[in-house]
Design a protein around this motif. Structure first.
Motif, short mmCIF file in Angstrom:
data_model
loop_
_atom_site.label_atom_id
_atom_site.label_comp_id
_atom_site.label_asym_id
_atom_site.label_seq_id
_atom_site.Cartn_x
_atom_site.Cartn_y
_atom_site.Cartn_z
N TYR A 178 0.20 4.20 -2.51
CA TYR A 178 -1.00 5.02 -2.40
C TYR A 178 -0.89 6.07 -1.29
O TYR A 178 -1.81 6.86 -1.10
CB TYR A 178 -2.23 4.14 -2.12
CG TYR A 178 -2.41 3.03 -3.11
CD1 TYR A 178 -2.76 3.28 -4.44
CD2 TYR A 178 -2.21 1.69 -2.73
CE1 TYR A 178 -2.90 2.25 -5.35
CE2 TYR A 178 -2.37 0.65 -3.64
CZ TYR A 178 -2.71 0.94 -4.94
OH TYR A 178 -2.85 -0.07 -5.84
N THR A 179 0.19 6.07 -0.54
CA THR A 179 0.36 7.00 0.58
C THR A 179 1.63 7.83 0.37
O THR A 179 2.52 7.43 -0.38
CB THR A 179 0.44 6.25 1.91
OG1 THR A 179 1.57 5.35 1.86
CG2 THR A 179 -0.84 5.46 2.16
N PRO A 180 1.75 8.97 1.06
CA PRO A 180 2.96 9.79 0.93
C PRO A 180 4.18 9.07 1.50
O PRO A 180 4.08 8.18 2.34
CB PRO A 180 2.63 11.06 1.73
CG PRO A 180 1.15 11.06 1.86
CD PRO A 180 0.71 9.64 1.87
N GLN A 181 5.34 9.50 1.04
CA GLN A 181 6.59 8.95 1.53
C GLN A 181 7.05 9.73 2.76
O GLN A 181 7.07 10.96 2.76
CB GLN A 181 7.68 9.00 0.46
CG GLN A 181 7.65 7.83 -0.51
CD GLN A 181 8.94 7.72 -1.30
OE1 GLN A 181 9.73 8.64 -1.32
NE2 GLN A 181 9.13 6.59 -1.94
N SER A 186 7.26 4.53 3.58
CA SER A 186 5.96 5.14 3.27
C SER A 186 5.14 5.30 4.53
O SER A 186 5.41 4.69 5.57
CB SER A 186 5.20 4.27 2.26
OG SER A 186 4.90 3.00 2.82
N LEU A 187 4.10 6.12 4.42
CA LEU A 187 3.19 6.33 5.54
C LEU A 187 2.43 5.06 5.88
O LEU A 187 2.12 4.80 7.06
CB LEU A 187 2.23 7.48 5.22
CG LEU A 187 1.27 7.90 6.33
CD1 LEU A 187 2.02 8.37 7.55
CD2 LEU A 187 0.33 8.99 5.83
N ALA A 188 2.12 4.25 4.88
CA ALA A 188 1.42 2.99 5.13
C ALA A 188 2.26 2.05 5.98
O ALA A 188 1.76 1.42 6.92
CB ALA A 188 1.06 2.33 3.80
N TYR A 226 0.80 -1.22 0.00
CA TYR A 226 0.00 0.00 0.00
C TYR A 226 0.84 1.28 0.00
O TYR A 226 0.29 2.38 0.02
CB TYR A 226 -0.92 0.03 1.23
CG TYR A 226 -1.84 -1.16 1.32
CD1 TYR A 226 -2.94 -1.26 0.47
CD2 TYR A 226 -1.61 -2.19 2.24
CE1 TYR A 226 -3.80 -2.36 0.54
CE2 TYR A 226 -2.46 -3.28 2.32
CZ TYR A 226 -3.54 -3.37 1.47
OH TYR A 226 -4.38 -4.44 1.54
N GLY A 227 2.14 1.15 -0.01
CA GLY A 227 2.98 2.35 0.06
C GLY A 227 2.85 3.27 -1.13
O GLY A 227 3.03 4.48 -1.02
#
Length: 381
Positions: free
Chosen positions: A263-266, A272-274, A260-261
């Motif tokens: 789809y989320t900000p780094q 990543s945020l995920a 899922y990384g």
């Protein structure tokens, strides 16, 4: 022979619509019949006239293209350089630069050294080319790292088993050091001897990454070192929790970050945020299970534990706020367990994100998590 039996002469045949291509006349002005193949050969043998450029301006005009289909096929296959661009100018090849001067293009040497190291550092799953078993099990071993993650997670269950069996950290950490020394020595030796490194990679390649073949040391070394530091220098409950956070939070961050990384900000390069959110969630749940279920049902809150089931303000803050020893704010039970669990998840997530001098996260996660929990309980425990 009489006049009436005389054979008449052959009549002259004249083409009703002679073409310009019929340049060769037969004897007596006779035009021979022509087939399609001979007409095509005659047309292809003639050169296409080109107009001379009588214009005096500096604009370069392109030459007329050949209409031969064979030449057009060769031009598409090879990519003819120097064709006229949309702006009306001819694209010319860049002149060669002096030796060592960069010209903006990749060379075979740079593609195999600096560029490869950069992308190999950025991605944990580069193209499998160094470990044979990674090429055979590209998805199971190389991409998802299933054997490596199973080993990573299993250490946490072994830690819980040793705790439930009543083993003390003073009994375990000498064994960790005894295993660390030969494993590190063998890893240093394989980096010095190429033949031994080849055998080592073939035997243990399922638990390695491509970057650990020639560039880095095996992650097991840092795993053992981080577990030894946690059990040797931290209190019992903090040391056990540090190993559990390393075993489970790091695996959760890697798994959810890969899926899922995108789809989320780094948070930073490669993180990543995920993945950070997954590490925080698993860290919170791990703390709830350990301090909320396993500790009370097995041996209770021992004297060597920093967390005794309650949190209170330190004395200097109580004095600063006007509280006495009897009226100092204190939380116990599920409230205290919730606070320490949330803090454990937070420090697990932060220690997974932080890049401490480029050290392996198998070393930094237990050490930084232990320091964070120890400092928090030292202040409020």
């Amino acid at each position: 022979m009489s006049q009436q039996y005389r054979v008449p002469s052959t009549p002259r045949v004249i083409s009703p619509s002679p073409t310009s291509s019929d340049s060769v006349d037969g004897p007596g002005g006779y035009f021979a019949p022509r087939t399609r193949s001979s007409a095509k050969r005659a047309a292809s043998s003639k050169a296409i006239p080109e107009e001379e450029d009588t214009d005096s301006n500096t604009e370069v005009r392109s030459r007329a293209r050949s209409r031969s289909p064979n030449k057009r096929r060769r031009r598409r296959a090879s990519g003819t350089p120097g064709l006229k661009a949309k702006t009306g100018t001819i694209q010319k090849a860049e002149p060669p630069l002096p030796s060592g001067a960069p010209n903006g293009h990749l060379s075979p040497a740079s593609a195999g050294s600096a560029a490869t190291s950069y992308w190999r550092e950025l991605s944990r799953s580069p193209s499998p080319r160094l470990i044979p078993i990674h090429r055979s099990w590209r998805s199971f071993i190389h991409r998802h790292e299933i054997p490596r993650k199973v080993l990573h997670v299993s250490i946490g269950f072994f830690t819980l088993h040793f705790y439930a069996s009543g083993l003390q950290p003073a009994t375990i950490h000498p064994w960790l050091l005894a295993g660390l020394i030969p494993i590190a020595s063998v890893d240093i030796l394989r980096h010095s001897i190429a033949a031994f490194n080849s055998v080592y990679v073939r035997a243990l390649g399922a638990f390695m990454r491509e970057s650990e073949v020639n560039d880095k040391y095996n992650g097991v070394i840092f795993y053992l070192l981080g577990a030894w530091i946690s059990l040797r220098f931290f209190p019992k409950d903090v040391g056990v929790m540090s190993i559990l956070l390393l075993s489970w939070c790091d695996t959760a961050a890697s798994t959810f970050g890969r899926v899922y990384g995108r789809y989320t900000p780094q948070v930073r390069k490669g993180k990543s945020l995920a993945g950070s959110a997954a590490a925080a969630l698993i860290g919170t749940l791990t703390s709830l299970v350990f301090w909320g279920f396993l500790v009370p049902t097995r041996f209770g809150f021992e004297q060597s534990f920093m967390f005794q089931g309650s949190l209170r303000l330190p004395d200097y803050l109580s004095d600063l706020l006007g509280y006495t020893a009897a009226t100092t704010p204190t939380i116990t039970g599920w409230a205290a367990l919730g606070v320490i669990s949330l803090w454990s998840g937070f420090v697990a997530s932060m220690s997974e994100v932080v890049n401490l001098f480029g050290l392996d996260d198998n070393l930094t996660i237990p050490v930084l998590s232990g320091i964070g929990m120890w400092g928090f309980l030292k202040l409020l425990g």
